[in-house]
Design a protein around this motif. Structure first.
Motif, short mmCIF file in Angstrom:
data_model
loop_
_atom_site.label_atom_id
_atom_site.label_comp_id
_atom_site.label_asym_id
_atom_site.label_seq_id
_atom_site.Cartn_x
_atom_site.Cartn_y
_atom_site.Cartn_z
N TYR A 55 94.77 -22.10 10.44
CA TYR A 55 94.11 -21.51 11.48
C TYR A 55 94.31 -19.75 11.35
O TYR A 55 93.49 -19.18 11.36
CB TYR A 55 94.16 -22.16 12.75
CG TYR A 55 93.62 -21.53 13.83
CD1 TYR A 55 92.27 -21.69 14.23
CD2 TYR A 55 94.28 -20.61 14.64
CE1 TYR A 55 91.63 -21.35 15.21
CE2 TYR A 55 93.51 -19.93 15.66
CZ TYR A 55 92.10 -20.49 16.19
OH TYR A 55 91.42 -19.83 16.98
N LEU A 56 95.43 -19.72 11.56
CA LEU A 56 96.01 -18.14 11.36
C LEU A 56 95.31 -17.42 10.25
O LEU A 56 94.90 -16.31 10.49
CB LEU A 56 97.41 -18.11 11.51
CG LEU A 56 98.24 -18.62 12.86
CD1 LEU A 56 99.57 -18.51 12.86
CD2 LEU A 56 97.79 -17.98 14.26
N THR A 57 95.39 -18.11 9.03
CA THR A 57 94.96 -17.44 7.83
C THR A 57 93.57 -17.02 7.96
O THR A 57 92.77 -16.26 7.84
CB THR A 57 95.18 -18.16 6.53
OG1 THR A 57 96.79 -18.44 6.54
CG2 THR A 57 94.88 -17.59 5.53
N LEU A 58 92.80 -18.38 8.68
CA LEU A 58 91.43 -18.09 8.64
C LEU A 58 90.86 -17.04 9.68
O LEU A 58 89.98 -16.44 9.58
CB LEU A 58 90.89 -19.39 8.69
CG LEU A 58 89.24 -19.64 9.16
CD1 LEU A 58 88.51 -19.28 7.52
CD2 LEU A 58 88.76 -21.12 9.54
N GLU A 59 91.89 -17.24 10.82
CA GLU A 59 91.49 -16.17 11.78
C GLU A 59 91.93 -14.75 11.47
O GLU A 59 90.97 -13.91 11.84
CB GLU A 59 92.58 -16.52 12.82
CG GLU A 59 92.46 -15.53 14.28
CD GLU A 59 93.24 -15.86 15.38
OE1 GLU A 59 93.19 -15.61 16.60
OE2 GLU A 59 94.47 -16.31 15.08
N THR A 60 92.80 -14.35 10.54
CA THR A 60 92.95 -13.28 10.11
C THR A 60 91.80 -12.68 9.16
O THR A 60 91.37 -11.65 9.36
CB THR A 60 93.97 -13.01 9.14
OG1 THR A 60 95.31 -13.31 9.97
CG2 THR A 60 94.39 -11.53 8.51
N HIS A 61 91.30 -13.61 8.28
CA HIS A 61 90.12 -13.16 7.45
C HIS A 61 89.06 -13.37 8.42
O HIS A 61 87.91 -12.44 8.19
CB HIS A 61 89.84 -14.48 6.49
CG HIS A 61 91.24 -14.37 5.35
ND1 HIS A 61 91.21 -13.49 4.48
CD2 HIS A 61 92.19 -15.07 4.91
CE1 HIS A 61 92.24 -13.49 3.56
NE2 HIS A 61 92.69 -14.59 3.85
N ASN A 62 88.83 -14.03 9.19
CA ASN A 62 87.66 -14.09 10.17
C ASN A 62 87.43 -12.85 10.83
O ASN A 62 86.26 -12.27 11.07
CB ASN A 62 87.78 -15.25 10.99
CG ASN A 62 86.38 -15.35 11.85
OD1 ASN A 62 85.19 -15.75 11.08
ND2 ASN A 62 86.28 -15.16 13.15
N GLU A 63 88.70 -12.17 11.48
CA GLU A 63 88.65 -11.08 12.14
C GLU A 63 88.16 -9.84 11.33
O GLU A 63 87.20 -9.01 11.72
CB GLU A 63 89.96 -11.00 12.88
CG GLU A 63 90.52 -11.79 14.02
CD GLU A 63 89.54 -11.77 15.17
OE1 GLU A 63 89.12 -10.36 15.15
OE2 GLU A 63 89.23 -12.53 16.03
N ALA A 64 88.81 -10.01 10.04
CA ALA A 64 88.33 -8.89 9.08
C ALA A 64 86.94 -8.82 8.69
O ALA A 64 86.13 -7.95 8.81
CB ALA A 64 89.53 -8.94 7.91
N GLN A 65 86.45 -10.18 8.46
CA GLN A 65 84.93 -10.16 8.16
C GLN A 65 84.02 -10.03 9.22
O GLN A 65 83.09 -9.44 9.00
CB GLN A 65 84.83 -11.75 7.67
CG GLN A 65 83.35 -11.89 7.17
CD GLN A 65 83.17 -13.28 6.58
OE1 GLN A 65 84.11 -14.11 6.94
NE2 GLN A 65 82.24 -13.54 6.01
N ILE A 66 84.63 -10.39 10.45
CA ILE A 66 83.63 -10.00 11.75
C ILE A 66 83.46 -8.35 11.88
O ILE A 66 82.30 -7.88 12.16
CB ILE A 66 84.16 -10.53 12.93
CG1 ILE A 66 83.63 -12.30 12.85
CG2 ILE A 66 83.56 -9.96 14.09
CD1 ILE A 66 84.62 -13.22 14.02
N LEU A 89 80.09 -6.24 11.53
CA LEU A 89 79.70 -5.61 12.59
C LEU A 89 79.54 -3.96 12.38
O LEU A 89 78.57 -3.44 12.68
CB LEU A 89 80.73 -5.61 13.94
CG LEU A 89 80.62 -6.63 14.90
CD1 LEU A 89 81.77 -6.66 16.02
CD2 LEU A 89 79.17 -6.62 15.60
N ASP A 90 80.60 -3.52 11.56
CA ASP A 90 80.51 -2.21 11.12
C ASP A 90 79.44 -1.96 10.12
O ASP A 90 78.61 -1.01 10.36
CB ASP A 90 81.98 -1.75 10.40
CG ASP A 90 81.73 -0.29 9.92
OD1 ASP A 90 82.01 0.47 11.06
OD2 ASP A 90 81.86 -0.24 9.02
#
Length: 615
Positions: A29-40, A44-45
């Motif tokens: 979850y933490l790994t996916l969250e990190t990648h998800n945050e970066a991807q989001i 967005l940008d």
């Protein structure tokens, strides 16, 4: 709770499996969250910057058209240039305002007489910035559509020749901004200077302040995000958590904001977390089922051993019985070890049974002897208490005598001092009487001298009388004086005789008083000597009495100490007797406890093979 070993093993195994799955799910979850945050953040940008570039191209194209029209409008046919500008750029109208306040439009609009183009906002802003500007949006009075004005200054020979302006409808631009939806609950907006809304999905908010969407959308926040690449900040809009990304539109004071819904952005993470929880529950259930079946089979032998132990424990303590030792597993090994332990306990209890009887007999003898010794010690303590009481009475009497002797000694010392002072006073009286006698002798001598003077005076007065008689009448007065002098001399002689007689009598009496005083002084000296001897004797008696009192006090202390030690010995004897009684009671209890076990007799030897086993 969880008193069964099987349940404990099952619980611990489930906990370990659950922890392993939780740790694995947490890491994933933490790994996916990190990648998800970066991807989001990247998405967005990308959405914000891509749409901002599209808006920038839209504005840049029209600004370039405006700037390209600067030369044609300064030619011979400016109207044609304005018409071409309006048609090519899709403007509602193109126009040029001159410094004299006049205006020319592409649609032929006739300005009123009081119209002054130099006072219009598009004119003044373009002149002030000396560059192409875009005005604030407004509603066109004719078409009723949202419109913005482009304006650019025109110069000739470095001097302002006018300002070209054109109005363009931005409904399509607003629709394009409203169509920006990264997720169903997300939206975008276009603002000017971080204050005024140019485009928003809600048409009623257009031309209102940006804070009407949310109080947190301040110009400072918009400016800060506009200068940060790949950055977003959390905001709350209508009570929902959002993520805000701002991309400035180059060449304008516009900025495009993209608002992403937090729940929809993290929906994938929640789905992963729910899947992990479901997986955890399913695996834990399967593990509990399989492990429970296996533990039930594996612990069947141990449960049989438990039942056998309970059968032994619930009986009458028959140590001649043994557990079955079937098999080679840990349960059979436990049964064999338990049988060996019971055999050793059997031998130990046999020894304890024999020793407890000996201890009981010895404790009985000790208790009887302790009781006899306790009675004798109590008698001795009683005698010592009586002796101590008698010594205390003697001590009190001796102390009283010593105190009386000390008082008598003090009184005798006081009497000796008084007698001594009396002797000194008598001595002083003797000295005084001697002085009086000496003074009386001196007075007697003086009186003798006075008698002689009176006699001589009488003779002189007689001679004077004779001489006065010889003188006759002239000496009569002198004869009278001489007669008076002779009378005075006679009276003086008579007084001197009387004084002498008194002095002689006083001298005699003084001599007698002095003799009596000397006798009294000698008597006082004898009294002082006697009182001194009495004082010395009383001092010796007092010292002897004090020593006697100290000696009796030491004897009394010794007797008290002996009485205390005797009392302690009596207490120790009582404690010893009590301990012996307790020892006897413990021996009886030990014998009773050992009697509760079924033991073989000594004469059976080591025939342990004949002992029955539990089946």
């Amino acid at each position: 709770m969880l008193s069964s070993l099987r349940l404990r093993i099952l619980a611990v195994t489930l906990v370990v499996v659950a922890l392993a799955l939780i740790i694995n799910a947490s890491v994933s979850y933490l790994t996916l969250e990190t990648h998800n945050e970066a991807q989001i953040g990247q998405q967005l940008d990308a959405v914000a910057s891509g749409n901002a570039r599209a808006i920038e191209e839209w504005t840049r194209a029209r600004a370039d058209m405006m700037e390209a029209t600067r030369e044609p409008v300064m030619g011979d046919d400016p109207l044609t240039a304005l018409i071409q500008l309006a048609e090519s750029g899709g403007f509602l109208s193109a126009y040029i305002g001159r410094p004299d306040g006049s205006i020319m439009t592409s649609d032929g609009w006739d300005a009123p007489d009081d119209f002054d183009s130099t006072t219009r906002g598009w004119y003044t802003d373009a002149v002030a910035r000396d560059d192409t500007i875009i005005s604030r949006p407004f509603v066109d009075a004719v078409s009723g559509k949202q419109v913005v004005s482009f304006a650019t200054p025109v110069k000739r020979d470095g001097r302002l020749a006018g300002v070209i302006g054109a109005d363009v409808v931005i409904d399509d631009l607003i629709a394009e901004v409203a169509a920006i939806r990264p997720t169903p609950s997300s939206f975008a907006f276009l603002s000017r200077g971080g204050e005024t809304l140019i485009a928003h999905p809600d048409a009623e908010l257009i031309q209102q302040r940006l804070t009407a969407v949310s109080d947190s959308l301040t110009p400072e926040l918009i400016a800060r995000l506009g200068h940060q690449a790949d950055a977003w900040e959390p905001v709350r809009i209508d009570g929902d958590a959002k993520r805000l990304v701002v991309a400035p539109v180059a060449g304008t004071d516009w900025e495009l904001g993209v608002v992403l819904d937090e729940d929809e952005a993290t929906a994938g993470l929640r789905a992963v977390l729910e899947s992990a929880v479901m997986t955890l529950v399913i695996i834990a259930a399967i593990t509990a089922l399989l492990l429970g079946l296996w533990l039930k089979r594996a612990f069947a032998g141990l449960e049989r051993a438990r039942d056998a132990l309970e059968d032994i424990a619930s009986g009458e303590g028959d140590l001649t019985r043994r557990l079955p030792e079937q098999g080679r597993d840990e349960v059979a090994q436990i049964a064999a070890a338990f049988n060996r332990f019971i055999a050793k306990m059997h031998d130990v209890l046999l020894d304890v049974r024999d020793s407890s009887e000996s201890v009981r007999i010895a404790a009985t003898e000790i208790a009887d002897g302790g009781q006899d010794l306790s009675r004798r010690t109590e008698n001795a303590a009683s005698s010592l208490q009586q002796t101590s009481a008698s010594m205390e009475e003697i001590t009190s009497t001796v102390e009283h005598t010593a105190e009386s002797s000390r008082q008598a000694n003090g009184l005798s010392e006081s009497a000796s001092q008084v007698a001594r002072r009396g002797g000194e006073a008598v001595g002083q009286v003797v000295d005084t009487m001697q002085g009086i006698r000496d003074s009386a002798a001196q007075i007697s001598e003086i009186v003798t001298v006075m008698d002689g003077i009176a006699f001589q005076t009488n003779l002189l007065a007689l001679n004077a009388s004779v001489e006065a008689a010889r003188a006759g009448e002239q000496g009569r007065g002198f004869a009278v004086v001489a007669g008076e002098v002779r009378k005075l001399a006679s009276r003086s002689a008579e007084a001197a005789k009387q004084i002498k007689g008194l002095i002689d009598t006083s001298s005699v009496r003084t001599e007698e008083g002095a003799a009596q005083v000397r006798a009294a002084g000698e008597t006082m000296e004898e009294i002082v000597a006697s009182v001194t001897r009495v004082t010395d004797v009383l001092g010796e008696i007092t010292a002897a009495t004090g020593e006697q009192s100290d000696g009796i006090g030491q004897v009394n202390v010794a007797v008290s100490e002996l009485d205390r030690m005797t009392q302690q010995n009596a207490a120790l004897v009582e404690e010893s007797t009590t301990a012996a009684e307790q020892l006897k009671g413990q021996a009886d209890r030990l014998a009773e406890a050992v009697a509760g076990f079924t033991l073989r007799e000594r004469d059976q030897g080591d025939h342990r093979s004949a002992m029955p086993r539990l089946t």
